[in-house]
Design a protein around this motif. Structure first.
Motif, mmCIF file in Angstrom:
data_model
loop_
_atom_site.group_PDB
_atom_site.id
_atom_site.type_symbol
_atom_site.label_atom_id
_atom_site.label_comp_id
_atom_site.label_asym_id
_atom_site.label_seq_id
_atom_site.Cartn_x
_atom_site.Cartn_y
_atom_site.Cartn_z
ATOM 1 N N ILE A 185 17.158 16.062 14.083
ATOM 2 C CA ILE A 185 18.233 15.062 14.186
ATOM 3 C C ILE A 185 17.639 13.662 14.062
ATOM 4 C CG2 ILE A 185 19.864 14.024 15.822
ATOM 5 C CD1 ILE A 185 20.500 16.902 16.752
ATOM 6 N N LYS A 186 16.502 13.450 14.725
ATOM 7 C CA LYS A 186 15.864 12.129 14.637
ATOM 8 C C LYS A 186 15.400 11.837 13.212
ATOM 9 C CE LYS A 186 14.187 10.487 19.029
ATOM 10 N NZ LYS A 186 13.030 10.036 19.784
ATOM 11 N N THR A 187 14.869 12.845 12.543
ATOM 12 C CA THR A 187 14.394 12.638 11.173
ATOM 13 C C THR A 187 15.550 12.240 10.266
ATOM 14 O OG1 THR A 187 12.567 14.170 11.434
ATOM 15 C CG2 THR A 187 13.307 13.758 9.200
ATOM 16 N N VAL A 188 16.681 12.964 10.370
ATOM 17 C CA VAL A 188 17.823 12.638 9.507
ATOM 18 C C VAL A 188 18.381 11.264 9.890
ATOM 19 C CG1 VAL A 188 20.118 13.362 8.774
ATOM 20 C CG2 VAL A 188 18.326 15.070 9.151
ATOM 21 N N THR A 189 18.453 10.996 11.186
ATOM 22 C CA THR A 189 19.037 9.732 11.636
ATOM 23 C C THR A 189 18.219 8.537 11.163
ATOM 24 O OG1 THR A 189 19.867 10.857 13.582
ATOM 25 C CG2 THR A 189 19.802 8.461 13.667
ATOM 26 N N ASN A 190 16.886 8.640 11.287
ATOM 27 C CA ASN A 190 16.033 7.481 10.985
ATOM 28 C C ASN A 190 15.417 7.524 9.604
ATOM 29 O OD1 ASN A 190 16.154 6.169 13.611
ATOM 30 N ND2 ASN A 190 15.122 7.995 14.327
ATOM 31 N N GLY A 191 15.538 8.642 8.923
ATOM 32 C CA GLY A 191 14.915 8.756 7.615
ATOM 33 C C GLY A 191 13.409 8.851 7.738
ATOM 34 N N GLN A 225 -2.614 0.139 7.726
ATOM 35 C CA GLN A 225 -2.298 -1.292 7.704
ATOM 36 C C GLN A 225 -0.894 -1.534 7.148
ATOM 37 O OE1 GLN A 225 -5.332 -3.899 6.543
ATOM 38 N NE2 GLN A 225 -6.966 -2.690 7.444
ATOM 39 N N GLN A 226 -0.185 -0.449 6.817
ATOM 40 C CA GLN A 226 1.217 -0.586 6.408
ATOM 41 C C GLN A 226 2.027 0.414 7.231
ATOM 42 O OE1 GLN A 226 1.693 -0.481 2.138
ATOM 43 N NE2 GLN A 226 -0.037 -1.813 1.811
ATOM 44 N N CYS A 227 2.081 0.141 8.548
ATOM 45 C CA CYS A 227 2.652 1.139 9.456
ATOM 46 C C CYS A 227 4.147 1.307 9.241
ATOM 47 C CB CYS A 227 2.362 0.736 10.899
ATOM 48 S SG CYS A 227 2.950 -0.897 11.320
ATOM 49 N N TRP A 228 4.784 0.362 8.536
ATOM 50 C CA TRP A 228 6.221 0.517 8.262
ATOM 51 C C TRP A 228 6.467 1.688 7.300
ATOM 52 C CZ3 TRP A 228 3.468 -4.025 7.695
ATOM 53 C CH2 TRP A 228 2.925 -4.254 6.425
ATOM 54 N N ASN A 229 5.390 2.191 6.672
ATOM 55 C CA ASN A 229 5.536 3.361 5.803
ATOM 56 C C ASN A 229 5.201 4.669 6.510
ATOM 57 O OD1 ASN A 229 6.344 1.888 3.612
ATOM 58 N ND2 ASN A 229 4.313 1.735 2.710
ATOM 59 N N PHE A 230 4.865 4.632 7.785
ATOM 60 C CA PHE A 230 4.607 5.886 8.490
ATOM 61 C C PHE A 230 5.886 6.723 8.470
ATOM 62 C CE2 PHE A 230 1.156 4.169 11.641
ATOM 63 C CZ PHE A 230 0.293 4.013 10.581
ATOM 64 N N ARG A 231 5.742 7.983 8.015
ATOM 65 C CA ARG A 231 6.949 8.808 7.917
ATOM 66 C C ARG A 231 7.604 8.984 9.279
ATOM 67 N NH1 ARG A 231 5.301 7.792 3.709
ATOM 68 N NH2 ARG A 231 4.995 9.131 1.894
ATOM 69 N N GLY A 232 6.782 9.101 10.304
ATOM 70 C CA GLY A 232 7.345 9.341 11.629
ATOM 71 C C GLY A 232 7.559 8.066 12.418
ATOM 72 N N SER A 233 7.730 6.939 11.736
ATOM 73 C CA SER A 233 7.822 5.685 12.488
ATOM 74 C C SER A 233 9.189 5.501 13.129
ATOM 75 C CB SER A 233 7.470 4.496 11.607
ATOM 76 O OG SER A 233 8.376 4.388 10.538
ATOM 77 N N ARG A 277 11.865 4.141 12.434
ATOM 78 C CA ARG A 277 12.366 2.757 12.366
ATOM 79 C C ARG A 277 11.886 1.917 13.555
ATOM 80 N NH1 ARG A 277 18.614 2.923 10.696
ATOM 81 N NH2 ARG A 277 18.762 4.639 12.150
ATOM 82 N N ASP A 278 10.711 2.255 14.063
ATOM 83 C CA ASP A 278 10.113 1.508 15.169
ATOM 84 C C ASP A 278 8.614 1.456 14.867
ATOM 85 O OD1 ASP A 278 9.654 0.246 17.516
ATOM 86 O OD2 ASP A 278 10.041 1.977 18.815
ATOM 87 N N PRO A 279 8.213 0.788 13.760
ATOM 88 C CA PRO A 279 6.879 1.011 13.200
ATOM 89 C C PRO A 279 5.728 0.596 14.107
ATOM 90 C CG PRO A 279 7.965 -0.814 12.100
ATOM 91 C CD PRO A 279 8.995 -0.159 12.966
ATOM 92 N N TYR A 280 5.953 -0.327 15.040
ATOM 93 C CA TYR A 280 4.833 -0.823 15.835
ATOM 94 C C TYR A 280 4.671 -0.063 17.159
ATOM 95 C CZ TYR A 280 4.905 -4.562 12.436
ATOM 96 O OH TYR A 280 4.870 -5.267 11.267
ATOM 97 N N ASN A 281 5.466 0.985 17.333
ATOM 98 C CA ASN A 281 5.395 1.730 18.584
ATOM 99 C C ASN A 281 4.210 2.698 18.558
ATOM 100 O OD1 ASN A 281 5.817 3.211 20.881
ATOM 101 N ND2 ASN A 281 8.035 3.353 20.594
#
Lengths: 565, 345
Positions: free
Chosen positions: A97-103, A211-219, A221-225
């Protein structure tokens, strides 16, 4: 062992969530069975929204699959990357559910949370579970062990999670070296360690660029966490070479390594819609007194990549520079189109010097591997309007190689790294580049000509180091080729765009990455008047205040004396 | 004076507390957000009621400050979306005039308002005079400094949303008049197929006269083309948020938005898809559109199928003209007309 198989539906999910929230060691349980009453509803969502990439049978082979990197997930084997369960195990419903919700940021999988209703997402994952053929969510032998991730020991807060102590970062770096994470992720975490990796289906795959954590698949939509990193180290990524390190690294040290990985990612304002840093559409060229340094490590060229509004510049920072983040896309308009560009951003830094009558642009980008084939050299370029003086208002040439009426002036640096082999361990000092600058006039895709005039564009410094390319262009502000070369005025907004070719992936000619037109401006020096005008203005105001006091007192006196009523 | 101080403290403490802790509770995500305004009004009422309960009577100048401050807060923070700064200045000027009218409603209140100011100027309030007379020149100097510091922002480029289409367009050697061009694949009412399955239903015998399979086949083919070419910019959800979308300025069109394909005719889409950014008219330039001219990669029928798919996926209906045949007797465009003048095929 806790066995739960009587409780159905929501109760089951709630208990699993509770289990997941409990800060205890992992529990073994059965996977969430398929909720049969939701499958039909899920099927109609799937065939409207998902089938185009994931395919009719969920084999990750929909119409778009061959034009995507990374490819869409093949559901048939039941291999899911982002889970809270142990390596190789099936995911929980809550994970899907989280994967579909956040992509999955960095891939084509968008966030469906705002697009689909909650019930639709809950239904579609039930249908996806029925697409798994090789395993069975209702199998008595399947086990899920929800992992223990501990809690954030520093209590940092989003969105940027600042304030992690330096000791934790240093400790994390030690563990990073001890566990040889660099073998895949590279010495500075740009994912440039191993060029031969394949996923479970034999498709090429690359390690994450930290160094491009916004592309982490499991981020999510909270890339710096840092939690995202702890989860990935604890559970591994099924279907990829990323294992879990549950046995090797204690939970405390997993948080430390997360602190280290997280510290590498520049803090930029993230566009909540695109899940990428907000592009800088204006590149400011710093005014420089005297000559500009050709040394890339000079304070003139060093600056943090963080947004200075998020992290103020450190007190010991000597320079005055700001870096601009430029987003790049594949060229999909003409000829041999590039649907899978390997570089999706450049960092641009610029200076100009009236004394030298020259402007400098430093282009930097992350590229895991460089080309070793002279047929496909790597390249990066800057595109300008050829006849700036003829453009009216906000008019610009066509953004890819100009058009018949409005030419472009393209500076292109083609290069190969010296003594480089992607399979070898990288040289600690980096690689020098065997580089040649070409200058072109573009009048459209079919009318790109190399200039016949004397070359005027130079590359004065260049380097490839740990997955980062740096190329410093230099040109005089004005030159004699007024018909073909851009003449660069100061204090004027000038359109500029960027192009990039990855030779390792056989990018060449129009098979490239590019940006749209941005603006650049040569900033004027700070005027001298700034030193004397503010005190003068203040002094004038003080005089005015004195006059006001005098006037008020006089009026009051007149009042007291009865001259005014 | 003591009353004034209490009142001032309530104001200075109350506003940040309200802004940071209470106001966020009044924010709903729905469009007009009426809760914000209710929250603000409640805050102002609370402020007044506290004054009534404590029997506070702040001096006139302070009352004026409160009225002016609440106005400023309302226009800058409460009112959404935030108004442009030029409008903001206009509103604040009107608000300031209003505040002044409130002060000067009669000679007594105006005198009362003036009194503390005069006392500050002549030095009866010694501390106030020192503070004000030092602060203001520093402020003026700082403003001068700010205005002299060179500062550059990205230039704003305004453009029309929907360009005016030409009368005719020539695609794959056939000229078609956009006014009467229609989608040849719109053979059925699309609402009948909102729940049909692409891929699965292309061989099924269903729909009016068994044409459902054909309709879904066209939708499937259109979707296939869309997801091989268009989703990079227009997004998997057709919301203009594809992987490449944030690179471009202007950003790609959002088809979910009621202001795009929902208010356009299919022939307009046909023209935009075929000709892309380079085919846009010269008026209102620069368009800066990165849209490729898709006639270079797609056949005419493929373009129509993509358009059919876009409407099916989003659920919008294309705009149409009434059935009156307005084009009868229209002159034949130069270059002749395609074999089927209505579909450009």
């Amino acid at each position: 062992m806790v066995r739960i198989n009587k409780v159905k539906g929501w109760g089951f999910l709630a208990i699993l969530l509770l289990v997941f929230l409990l800060p205890a060691t992992s529990f073994a349980a059965l996977p969430d069975p398929v909720l049969k009453d939701k499958v039909e509803a899920g099927k109609s969502v799937y065939f409207k929204r998902c089938v185009w990439c994931h395919g009719v049978e969920g084999g990750g082979d929909g119409p778009s699959a061959d034009r995507l990197f990374t490819r869409p997930r093949n559901f048939i084997q039941g291999t899911f990357k982002i889970r809270t369960t142990d390596s190789g195990e099936l995911p929980l419903d809550a994970n899907l559910i989280k994967t579909v919700t956040n992509g999955l940021p960095g891939s084509a999988m968008p966030a469906w949370g705002e697009f689909l209703k909650k019930e639709e997402i809950e239904a579609v994952i039930q249908f996806v579970k029925t697409l798994v053929q090789d395993r069975d969510f209702g199998d008595e032998d399947e086990e899920v062990n929800v992992q223990d991730f501990g809690t954030n020991p520093w209590g940092t807060q989003g969105p940027y999670h600042l304030g992690v102590p330096q000791e934790a970062i240093d400790k994390g770096k030690e563990i990073f070296i001890k566990n040889k994470c660099f073998e895949c992720h590279g010495g500075e975490g740009r994912g440039d360690g191993n060029p031969t990796m394949k996923d479970d289906w034999g498709f090429p795959i690359v390690a994450a660029d930290w160094q491009q954590c916004w592309n982490f698949r499991g981020s999510r939509r909270d890339p710096y966490n840092p939690f995202n990193i702890v989860r990935t180290i604890s559970t591994g990524l099924n279907g990829t070479p990323m294992p879990n390190f549950r046995e090797q690294i204690t939970i405390e040290d997993r948080w430390n390594i997360a602190a280290f990985v997280n510290s590498l990612c520049p803090r930029k304002r993230i566009d909540p819609l695109a899940n990428k840093p907000v592009s800088d559409f204006l590149i400011k060229s710093k005014y420089t007194e005297g000559p500009v340094s050709n040394n890339l490590d000079d304070p003139m060229w060093t600056a943090p990549y963080d947004d200075h509004k998020v992290i103020p510049r450190a007190d010991d920072y000597e320079g005055d520079q700001y870096r601009s983040y430029v987003a790049m896309a594949g060229q999909i308009t003409r000829g041999n189109r590039n649907f899978k560009p390997k570089v999706d951003n450049l960092w641009v830094t610029s200076r100009w010097s009236p004394e030298e009558n020259a402007v400098y642009y430093l282009l930097e980008y992350h590229l895991r591997f460089l080309s070793t084939n002279p047929e496909f050299p790597d390249a990066v370029g800057i595109q300008w309007p050829g006849k700036l003086q003829d453009l009216f208002g906000a008019e610009k040439p066509y953004f890819i190689y100009g058009d018949s009426k409005k030419p472009v002036d393209l500076w292109k640096a083609e290069f190969m790294a010296k003594d480089y082999n992607p399979a070898n361990a990288p040289k600690p000092e980096g690689y020098d580049l065997d580089l040649k600058v070409h200058e072109y006039i573009g009048n459209g895709f079919d009318a790109i000509k190399e200039k016949e005039t004397e070359p005027t564009v130079q590359v004065v410094a260049s380097k490839f180091h740990q997955g980062k390319v740096r190329v410093l262009f230099k040109r005089s502000l004005t030159n004699d080729n007024k018909e073909t070369d851009v003449q660069i005025p100061s204090e004027t907004f000038i359109p500029v765009s960027f192009m990039q070719w990855s030779g390792y992936d056989n990018e060449k000619d129009e098979h490239q990455a590019l940006s749209t037109w941005l603006y650049t401006i040569l900033e004027p020096p700070v005027p001298d008047s700034i030193y004397y005008m503010p005190p003068i203005a203040a002094a004038i105001f003080i005089c005015f205040q004195g006059w006001l006091v005098w006037m008020t007192k006089r009026t009051r006196k007149m009042w007291d004396e009865g001259k005014m009523k | 004076m003591k009353q004034g101080l209490t009142s001032f403290i309530i104001f200075v403490l109350g506003l940040p507390i309200f802004h940071n802790f209470i106001f966020p509770m009044f924010q709903t995500s729905s469009g007009l957000n009426p809760a914000r305004y209710v929250g603000f009004i409640l805050f102002v009422l609370t402020f007044i009621i506290i004054h009534l309960i404590l029997r506070l009577k702040p001096p006139m100048a302070m009352k004026a400050l409160f009225v002016w401050g609440f106005g400023f807060y309302f226009y800058d923070y409460v009112l959404i979306p935030h108004i442009p700064w030029t409008l903001f200045i206009t509103y604040m000027m009107l608000w300031s005039i209003g505040t002044f009218l409130y002060i000067s409603q009669d000679a007594a209140t105006f005198k009362e308002f003036r009194r503390p100011i005069v006392k500050t100027i002549v030095g009866e309030y010694k501390l106030a005079r020192i503070v004000v007379f030092i602060f203001l020149p520093v402020f003026v100097g700082f403003t001068t400094y700010k205005s002299l510091l060179p500062k550059f922002e990205e230039p704003v480029e305004l453009r029309t949303v929907h360009p005016a289409p030409p009368a005719t367009t020539r695609v794959h050697g056939k000229t078609c008049a956009l006014e009467k061009t229609r989608n040849p694949f719109r053979i059925q009412e699309q609402d009948d197929y909102q729940t049909a399955f692409p891929f699965l239903d292309v061989n099924k015998d269903f729909g009016k006269g068994g044409t459902g399979a054909q309709y879904m086949k066209n939708v499937t083919e259109g979707g296939t083309i869309f997801f091989q070419n268009c989703h990079y910019c227009h997004g998997d959800q057709l919301n203009g948020l594809g992987m490449f979308s944030h690179v471009f300025n202007p950003t790609p069109a959002n088809f979910i938005d009621p202001g795009t394909i929902a208010m356009l005719r299919e022939s307009f889409l046909f023209w935009r898809v075929s000709k892309g950014g380079p085919g846009l008219p010269n008026e209102s330039t620069p368009w800066s559109s990165a849209m490729p001219p898709w006639e270079e990669h797609l056949k005419t029928e493929q373009i129509w199928k993509v358009i059919l798919f876009e409407y099916w996926y989003t659920g919008w209906h294309p705009r149409t003209f009434d059935t009156e045949p307005a084009y009868i007797g229209a002159p034949v465009p130069p270059g002749g007309i395609g074999s089927d003048p209505e579909t450009c095929m």
